[in-house]
Scaffold this active site. Sequence first.
Site, short mmCIF file in Angstrom:
data_model
loop_
_atom_site.label_atom_id
_atom_site.label_comp_id
_atom_site.label_asym_id
_atom_site.label_seq_id
_atom_site.Cartn_x
_atom_site.Cartn_y
_atom_site.Cartn_z
N CYS A 114 9.19 15.82 10.08
CA CYS A 114 8.44 16.56 8.77
C CYS A 114 7.59 17.59 9.32
O CYS A 114 7.24 18.14 8.46
CB CYS A 114 7.41 15.26 8.42
N HIS A 251 2.37 19.47 4.21
CA HIS A 251 3.55 18.70 4.17
C HIS A 251 3.14 17.55 3.33
O HIS A 251 2.15 17.11 3.22
CB HIS A 251 3.68 17.99 5.44
N ASN A 281 8.73 12.70 -0.58
CA ASN A 281 8.54 13.44 0.86
C ASN A 281 9.83 14.07 1.16
O ASN A 281 10.77 13.09 1.35
CB ASN A 281 7.97 12.46 1.78
O1 UT7 Z 1 6.34 12.33 6.41
C1 UT7 Z 1 6.13 11.74 7.69
C2 UT7 Z 1 4.81 11.21 7.89
N1 UT7 Z 1 4.72 10.01 6.90
C3 UT7 Z 1 3.53 9.69 6.37
O2 UT7 Z 1 2.54 10.42 6.60
C4 UT7 Z 1 3.46 8.33 5.59
C5 UT7 Z 1 1.84 7.72 5.92
N2 UT7 Z 1 1.87 6.58 5.24
C6 UT7 Z 1 1.52 6.46 4.07
O3 UT7 Z 1 1.84 7.48 3.19
C7 UT7 Z 1 1.26 5.01 3.61
O4 UT7 Z 1 0.99 4.05 4.66
C8 UT7 Z 1 2.31 4.24 2.67
C9 UT7 Z 1 2.50 5.02 1.33
C10 UT7 Z 1 3.74 4.12 3.68
C11 UT7 Z 1 1.90 2.75 2.33
O5 UT7 Z 1 0.58 2.94 2.00
P1 UT7 Z 1 -0.39 1.93 2.25
O6 UT7 Z 1 -1.54 1.94 1.39
O7 UT7 Z 1 -0.65 1.93 3.61
O8 UT7 Z 1 0.19 0.24 1.99
P2 UT7 Z 1 0.61 -0.80 3.42
O9 UT7 Z 1 1.54 -0.51 4.11
O10 UT7 Z 1 -0.58 -1.46 3.89
O11 UT7 Z 1 1.07 -1.94 2.17
C12 UT7 Z 1 0.30 -2.49 1.25
C13 UT7 Z 1 1.06 -3.77 0.58
C14 UT7 Z 1 1.48 -4.57 1.27
O12 UT7 Z 1 1.75 -5.63 0.85
P3 UT7 Z 1 0.56 -6.97 1.64
O13 UT7 Z 1 0.99 -7.11 3.15
O14 UT7 Z 1 -0.55 -6.33 1.45
O15 UT7 Z 1 0.96 -8.13 1.08
C15 UT7 Z 1 3.11 -3.96 1.27
O16 UT7 Z 1 4.09 -5.14 1.40
O17 UT7 Z 1 2.00 -3.03 -0.30
C16 UT7 Z 1 3.22 -3.69 -0.06
N3 UT7 Z 1 4.31 -2.50 -0.33
C17 UT7 Z 1 4.80 -2.36 -1.35
N4 UT7 Z 1 4.58 -2.80 -2.70
C18 UT7 Z 1 5.11 -2.28 -3.88
C19 UT7 Z 1 5.01 -1.70 0.54
N5 UT7 Z 1 5.61 -0.93 -0.12
C20 UT7 Z 1 5.73 -1.31 -1.22
C21 UT7 Z 1 6.47 -1.03 -2.50
N6 UT7 Z 1 6.09 -1.57 -3.67
N7 UT7 Z 1 7.22 0.12 -2.33
#
Ligand code: UT7
Length: 324
Positions: A114, A251, A281
């Site tokens: 990225c 980005h 992304n």
């Molecule tokens: O480009 C390269 C660099 N990449 C990035 O900068 C990405 C950085 N990370 C992010 O943008 C975020 O961390 C994400 C968008 C990937 C995830 O968001 P988050 O607020 O950190 O969510 P999380 O991973 O803590 O997940 C929260 C909950 C989880 O459920 P539990 O464990 O709380 O029950 C996940 O299982 O959301 C769940 N979850 C989803 N639910 C519905 C994860 N993905 C999904 C989904 N739909 N697609």
Amino acid sequence: MMIRSVVVGCGSYLPARVLTNADLAKIVDTSDEWIVERTGIRQRHIAADDEKTSDLALNAAKAALKHAGMTADDIDLIVLATATPDETFPATACRVQAGLGMTHGFAFDVQAVCSGFVYALATADNFIKAGQARAALVIGAETFSRILDWTDRTTCVLFADGAGALVLKAEEGKGDNTDRGVLTTHLHSDGRYHDLLYVDGGPSSTQTTGHLRMLGKEVFRHAVVNLADVVKETLAAVNMQPSEIDWLVPHQANKRIIDGTARKLGLGTDQVVLTVGHHGNTSAASVPLALAEAVADGRIKQGQVVLMEAMGGGFTWGSALVRW
Ligand code: UT7
């Protein structure tokens, strides 16, 4: 006096097929609400089966050349950032070179996921400043749809396909911040964080292409810190204040990360080019896609100061400050 790499054109290309959050909710257990709230993404473009990264890149390169009023004859360097090359080798940049009908100059890929576009821009700028190239095409192009695990809702809703390109031209500047062109670039990497964002395949390990794996929460935490640091470092290097920035072109990984960076800089939302909502992304393509959009609609104007930053697998991160 010093040689500056001045941006004289930009262009982009998005595949025709659009995939909405509602479409994704039919494939994995997710919802439009979750994706919008956590990332800001509403839709993304996905390459057609017969469209390769080089096809997207070639279309973006042609658009950038047209915008610059130049032809491939005028270009002597192509630097293409991608983590999804057509083939293990040769470089996708050489496919683009051939597609443009160029038989002179040199072309190569850079791999910083990225952060790839910022790496490619810094690389081309240094070749130009060293006098080894006079005009360069800098391209970010990806078909991330090909390396996604479409059963993993934590990653498949985030990434997408597209390409963007800039044309850089050597021009003489005074050597101060009033010059047009690339004012400063800053690159970083730290390989200790491999396991937080990687692809679980490759020619030398599994002899397969593999799929993207990411611990999103961890990456998020590092992104916020690393991007704030690199932005600070960038402004300090040229003795400029955040108030002198006209546009932040980040980005496009997550709207929440982008909002945080803008807030720290004291920039209004009207100074941030935000495309994550309709592009998703697109890895190395995200910054040039955003640039092309904001140039085409008249937001970014000649003479304005544009700050680009990115963070990705490696980890890699970096920035470029450019007076348009
Ligand atoms: O480009 C390269 C660099 N990449 C990035 O900068 C990405 C950085 N990370 C992010 O943008 C975020 O961390 C994400 C968008 C990937 C995830 O968001 P988050 O607020 O950190 O969510 P999380 O991973 O803590 O997940 C929260 C909950 C989880 O459920 P539990 O464990 O709380 O029950 C996940 O299982 O959301 C769940 N979850 C989803 N639910 C519905 C994860 N993905 C999904 C989904 N739909 N697609």
